[in-house]
Scaffold this active site. Structure first.
Site, short mmCIF file in Angstrom:
data_model
loop_
_atom_site.label_atom_id
_atom_site.label_comp_id
_atom_site.label_asym_id
_atom_site.label_seq_id
_atom_site.Cartn_x
_atom_site.Cartn_y
_atom_site.Cartn_z
N GLU A 1 -5.98 -7.99 -0.18
CA GLU A 1 -6.59 -7.77 1.14
C GLU A 1 -8.05 -7.39 0.96
OE1 GLU A 1 -4.78 -4.97 3.90
OE2 GLU A 1 -2.79 -5.78 3.49
N GLU B 1 0.79 -1.22 0.00
CA GLU B 1 0.00 0.00 0.00
C GLU B 1 0.83 1.28 0.00
OE1 GLU B 1 -2.97 -0.23 3.09
OE2 GLU B 1 -3.99 -1.88 2.11
C1 FCB Z 1 -4.75 -2.21 5.34
C2 FCB Z 1 -3.42 -2.65 5.88
C3 FCB Z 1 -3.49 -3.71 6.93
C4 FCB Z 1 -4.67 -3.51 7.85
C5 FCB Z 1 -5.94 -3.31 7.06
C6 FCB Z 1 -7.17 -3.18 7.89
O1 FCB Z 1 -4.66 -0.91 4.87
O2 FCB Z 1 -2.60 -3.12 4.84
O3 FCB Z 1 -2.27 -3.72 7.61
O4 FCB Z 1 -4.41 -2.46 8.70
O5 FCB Z 1 -5.80 -2.19 6.24
#
Ligand code: FCB
Length: 440
Positions: A351, A167
């Site tokens: 994610e 990210e």
């Molecule tokens: C993302 C992150 C992860 C976690 C989630 C909820 O942005 O990569 O570490 O904090 O959000």
């Protein structure tokens, strides 16, 4: 109901994700201090000033955690390695214990039939590098390439995939413009530099891994669907700009060797000199792109300094983070990424998940909202696969309840409940539901 494995293409992979600082227990195993330790020790930054010194105690409990992954029939585990665990000062001396740990972890995955998907940086910058300006300093690209090489010389022959930086938007914007994450700056010049150096470091790391002969290298970016707060032209422009620096900046650099013109209007005057010459490095070819997706935001104009906009609370049902649940956004970004940037490259949802106020009652955590969330987002993935978008896998965040950064241990994202006193793991109903859906 969570759609089951047989309703996806045969080669589609399912995984769960975690990150080093959020689970390992940074006080163990000779790791060096990081800017998250410093940020957390500063009043007002993190709920209850909580930090990752113990976290989930994964540093010692990893065999149990890998057993749990295998027990839910996952194919792949997305984990990250801590720079400061491998190189406590960020440069120079190597902590042998740290390299041994990641080697054991990777071998442990392979023994259990899990594919290791490594990330090299998930936000815990060694403090001595922060002292030198951290992401503001162009040299970070070379420091990061050196760390990449040292780590991957040890585990690069056994990982299934690797991505340099989790990210980039959070590393740069969230941490240097909004000040919500370490190092907690609110400074446009620092932001512009971080927005560029994070891409440069990504590119140098990819090159270092290519040099070692590694394959299946990718980039992991995060996305938020930017919805205009109302029907006005001003709101449309505000949402468009938000989309620019959040969702288009990094993909555009990595896959088209350019930054979006609308964002450069604001950041351009603050960019490091000669940034144009780095675009080839930033766009070093990768083999796949990873999308992290959680929510949408309603954006409207605010006046004031650039970017002169802000968020408005939306009407949809929200998770414990206050984030609206909007699976259509995931479908939108998968489609758009393939169409505008990556073409036929495999895409992964690296994610996706939700925080919920999970409680244990009689040994059970009945997290039905999470099951519904996962089901709806997996259906969104299926809908774009049916359109021909090359999505090849889906990782849920997260395997375990863990250290949710500035929100401390309060926000539970796990498929597995963690008692942060005893460190006991209790699989939630979502863990069991996914395990059944993924049975081979
Ligand atoms: C993302 C992150 C992860 C976690 C989630 C909820 O942005 O990569 O570490 O904090 O959000």
């Amino acid at each position: 109901m969570i759609p089951d494995r047989s309703s996806f293409p045969a080669d589609f992979l399912f995984g769960a994700a975690t990150s080093s600082y959020q689970i390992e227990g940074h006080a163990h195993g000779g790791a060096g201090r990081t800017h998250w330790d410093d940020f957390a020790a500063t009043p007002g930054n993190v709920v209850n000033a909580e930090h990752g010194a113990l976290a989930c105690g994964h540093y010692h409990r990893w065999p149990q955690d890998l057993d749990l992954l295998a027990g839910a029939n996952f194919d792949v585990y997305r984990f990250s390695c801590s720079w400061a665990r491998v190189m406590p000062e960020g440069r120079g001396a190597v902590n042998g214990e740290g390299l041994d740990f990641y080697e054991r972890l990777v071998d442990g995955m392979l023994e259990r039939g899990l594919k290791p998907a490594a990330t090299l940086y998930h936000w815990e910058l060694p403090s001595p590098l922060a002292d030198l300006g951290g992401w503001r300093n162009r040299d970070i690209a070379n420091w990061f390439a050196d760390y990449t090489e040292i780590l991957m010389r040890r585990i690069g022959d056994r990982v299934w995939s690797a991505a340099p930086i989790n990210e980039p938007w959070c590393v740069a914007w969230l941490s240097h413009f909004l000040g919500h994450h370490a190092p907690g700056l609110r400074d446009i010049r620092a932001t512009a530099r971080a927005m560029h150096h994070v891409g440069l470091a990504h590119g140098r790391s990819i090159q270092a891994m290519r040099g070692l002969g590694m394959k299946n290298l990718g980039a992991v970016c995060n996305f938020e669907y930017a919805q205009p707060a109302d029907d006005s032209a001003e709101a449309a422009a505000a949402a468009r700009l938000y989309d620019g620096y959040y969702n288009r900046w990094f993909l555009s650099a990595m896959f088209r060797k350019e930054y979006p013109a609308d964002v450069l209007e604001g950041l351009g005057p603050h960019m490091p000199e000669g940034w144009q010459d780095d675009m080839d490095t930033i766009a070093s070819p990768v083999d796949w792109a990873g999308l992290n997706y959680y929510t949408r935001k309603l954006i409207g104009p605010t006046g004031g300094a650039w970017p002169a906009h802000g968020e408005v609370t939306g009407p949809l049902p929200k998770t414990e983070m206050g984030w609206e649940i909007y699976p259509e956004g995931l479908a939108y970004f998968l489609r758009r990424t393939a169409q505008d940037y990556t073409g036929d490259l495999p895409l992964y949802v690296t994610e996706n998940g939700m925080a919920a106020p999970d409680q244990i009652a009689d040994g059970v955590v009945q997290d039905d909202d999470r099951i519904a969330f996962l089901a709806r987002h997996l259906e969104a993935v299926q809908s774009v696969i049916a359109e021909g978008v090359p999505v090849k896998g889906y990782f849920t965040w997260s395997l375990l309840d863990n250290y949710e950064w500035a929100l401390g241990y309060d926000k539970r994202f796990g498929l597995i409940h963690v008692d942060f006193e005893s460190l006991q793991r209790t699989p939630k109903a979502s863990y069991h539901a996914l395990g059944r859906a993924l049975a081979r």
